[in-house]
Design an enzyme around this catalytic site. Structure first.
Site, short mmCIF file in Angstrom:
data_model
loop_
_atom_site.label_atom_id
_atom_site.label_comp_id
_atom_site.label_asym_id
_atom_site.label_seq_id
_atom_site.Cartn_x
_atom_site.Cartn_y
_atom_site.Cartn_z
N LYS A 68 0.85 -1.21 0.00
CA LYS A 68 0.00 0.00 0.00
C LYS A 68 0.88 1.25 0.00
O LYS A 68 1.70 1.44 0.90
CB LYS A 68 -0.90 -0.02 1.24
N LYS B 245 -10.48 12.32 8.54
CA LYS B 245 -10.02 11.90 9.86
C LYS B 245 -9.98 13.08 10.82
O LYS B 245 -9.85 14.22 10.39
CB LYS B 245 -8.57 11.36 9.75
N ASP C 284 1.52 6.18 5.60
CA ASP C 284 0.54 5.22 5.07
C ASP C 284 1.05 4.56 3.78
O ASP C 284 0.35 3.78 3.16
CB ASP C 284 -0.80 5.93 4.85
N GLU D 148 -9.45 3.39 2.14
CA GLU D 148 -8.95 3.56 0.76
C GLU D 148 -7.87 2.55 0.40
O GLU D 148 -7.69 2.21 -0.77
CB GLU D 148 -8.42 4.98 0.58
N ARG E 286 -7.56 -0.64 0.84
CA ARG E 286 -8.06 -1.87 0.22
C ARG E 286 -8.48 -1.64 -1.23
O ARG E 286 -8.42 -2.53 -2.06
CB ARG E 286 -9.19 -2.46 1.07
#
Ligand code: BES
Ligand code: ZN
Ligand code: ZN
Length: 501
Positions: free
Chosen positions: A266, A278, A289, A350, A352
């Site tokens: 990812k 968030k 991330d 997001e 996935r």
């Protein structure tokens, strides 16, 4: 850094520093300690006899210019109980010992491989610990913390008939340098590591290391039908990228018909949550991330240098996740590259979505085994903290191989279940699936979503949300990105057994 190994006479070690791990309760009258006591004219025994040195973890004593030792400084470093010396403990002892010498002007160090050290995994852990420990994360401070920058690390075996650990040291150095590369990528802020910058750095690495690499832009994604990845990047001014790297084993020609391991990471370079935004608190941490993507890019660097006998694909979908007038909205339905449709209930789920298209892309490019790594869910952080990452998948031998690689390198995993009932939580009324479940079992429902895109292939998913980032500095490692996954994935690929697959 140069790393060399020897079985040398203690009196001849001439580095700036000799690190001597000491164990709880050990006798100063035997082995290396007795020899050092002799060479220092009896400076060591009283330290033990008075209890000044007791071998307790991370307690240390430094001696300067002692006796007839050629080495300038002697660091007696507490390693704890001799019975519990896993690779993980050795990594931490070596890392903490190197960090503890901090600001002294030391450019060369020797590390005494005590007689208790018998296998290569322990030696690798020491080298990896030293290299990981040495690194700081204050990339943009005008006045950076003064730190030790070792030019040489010399591993000296205490026992004259110890095995030759040169190969273990070579492998460990390659793996640790790759992990530090991944840490740099994770620590860089989101305005520096955009999807295109992440791709540029991967391309630079791949060209240098002799890997084949391709980068897809949004136009190509559109033509292919990567509607899930593109849905995530819609809200951003920064165009998405799909990084695709290939490692070919030496023996492979066009007639290669062995297994093809796809490592998929990812690569969200900043996750604001999108329209499902968030809370502000800690949102800045969401620059990491892309930790799964960084782990895959790092692992490919190590794999390129170590040349295992299996084809490996590295696939990193890279995107920002931001809100805007163009952004994907809750309730939108998107069509993935696989043709399956997805109802986006929460735009913060997001990872996935981008992984779904990357998995299909990997399958379309010949993958036979899929392993993905992703900072996927807050639920995984709640369940396992920063100690272990979660592994969930469809193929127990593949999961077992990952669990075992994790124990060997100290990047530990814990398996979570994948019963089909969990999959029912992401059923959609309008599309093939929705992108979140209810509040329960969040790390598992995220994996059940990915399972839809694994086809019939053996697949395992690593949720590294808790382990990819250290919120405070530890004795053995600076806070920030940990590079979690580089060592694990590399070890997994090196140990991949074609006959078992
Ligand atoms: N990147 C986050 C997961 C995350 C959280 C990583 C904390 C590291 C630390 C992911 O994209 C996310 O936001 N997941 C949501 C999913 C939810 C909306 C079902 C989460 O975990 O809250
Ligand atoms: Zn998110
Ligand atoms: Zn995310």
């Amino acid at each position: 850094m140069r790393i060399n190994t020897s079985r040398q006479n203690l009196g001849e070690i001439s580095e700036d520093l000799l690190i001597v791990p000491v164990f709880e309760g050990e006798s100063v009258r035997e082995g290396a300690l007795a020899a050092l006591d002799h060479l220092t004219g009896g400076a060591i025994a009283p330290l033990f006899e008075s209890g000044e040195v007791d071998g307790k973890r991370d307690r240390s004593t430094l001696l300067y210019d002692a006796g007839t030792l050629a080495v300038k400084r002697l660091l007696l470093y507490g390693a704890g109980a001799a019975e519990s010396l896993s690779p993980l403990v050795w990594q931490r002892v070596a890392g903490a010992a190197i960090r503890s010498i901090g600001q002294r002007k030391i450019t060369s160090a020797a590390f005494l491989l005590r007689a208790q050290i018998e296998d290569e995994a322990q030696v690798r852990a020491i080298v990896e610990g030293a290299l990981l420990g040495e690194k700081t994360s204050d990339l943009y401070r005008s006045k950076r913390d003064p730190v030790t920058r070792l030019e040489t690390l010399h591993l000296v075996s205490e026992s004259p008939d110890a095995p030759d650990f040169a190969e273990a040291a070579r492998v460990a150095q390659i793996v640790a340098e790759a992990a530090n590369f991944a840490r740099d990528l994770g620590n860089e802020p989101g305005n520096v590591i955009t999807p295109s910058e992440l791709a540029d750095r991967a391309v630079e690495m791949a060209r240098r290391e002799g890997l084949a690499v391709e980068v897809l832009g949004e136009e190509e994604m559109k033509q292919l039908g990567m509607g899930a990845l593109l849905a995530v990047s819609r809200g951003s001014e920064q165009p998405a990228r799909l990084i695709f790297m290939t490692y070919e084993p030496q023996e492979a020609g066009s007639d290669y018909d062995g297994p093809v391991i796809a490592l998929i990471g990812k690569g969200i370079t900043f996750d604001s949550g999108g329209i499902s935004i968030k809370p502000a608190e800690h949102m800045e941490e969401m620059k990491y991330d892309m930790g799964g993507g960084a782990a895959v890019i790092g692992a490919l660097q190590a794999i390129a240098r170590l040349r295992p006998n299996v084809r490996v694909l590295g696939v990193v979908p890279a995107s920002e996740n931001l809100p805007s007038g163009r952004a994907v909205k809750p309730g939108d339905v998107v069509r993935s590259l696989s043709g399956k449709t997805i109802e986006v209930i929460n735009t913060d789920a997001e990872g996935r979505l981008i992984l779904a298209d990357a998995m299909t892309y990997a399958i379309n490019h010949g993958a036979t085994h899929l392993v993905d790594a992703a900072t996927l869910t807050g639920a995984c952080v709640v369940a396992l903290g920063d100690v272990r990452a979660a592994v969930i998948g469809t193929d127990q031998p593949l999961i077992d191989a990952l669990l075992s690689a994790g124990e060997q390198c100290g990047e530990r995993l814990w398996q979570l279940p994948a019963d089909k009932e969990y999959g029912e939580l992401i059923r959609s009324d309008i599309a093939d699936m929705k992108n979140i479940g209810n509040r329960t079992a969040g790390a598992i429902t995220a994996a059940m979503f990915l399972k839809h895109f694994a086809g019939d292939l053996p697949w395992a998913h690593l949720d590294i949300a808790g382990t990819a980032w250290l919120t405070s500095t530890k004795p053995y490692m600076a806070k920030g990105a940990t590079g979690f996954g580089v060592r694990l994935l590399t070890r997994f690929v090196l140990g991949f057994n074609r006959e078992d697959s």
